[in-house]
Design a protein around this motif. Structure first.
Motif: not given
Length: 69
Positions: A21, A25-26, A28
């Motif tokens: 998770t 999130k990183h 992009t």
């Protein structure tokens, strides 16, 4: 940018889920595809791996590397 990395993880492991998770999130550029080894998506991916092995990865099963089961 298309997915350039498929990462298999243990979706029944709380630590693994937390780490994946955080990793996502990183991500992009959506370059990483996460696949839980206990999901139906993993079973479908296994079929692709067996048909089209890549030279830059070592496929794994739920119990270990192929040939070591």
């Amino acid at each position: 940018m298309p997915t350039s990395l498929i990462l298999f993880y243990d979706g029944q492991c709380p630590l693994c889920v937390k780490e994946m998770t955080a990793l996502k999130k990183h991500d992009t550029h959506n370059a990483i595809q996460l696949v839980d080894i206990f999901s139906e998506a993993f079973e479908a991916t296994q079929t692709l791996i067996r048909r089209q092995p890549r030279s830059d990865c070592m496929p794994m099963t739920k119990t270990g590397y192929f040939g070591r089961d």
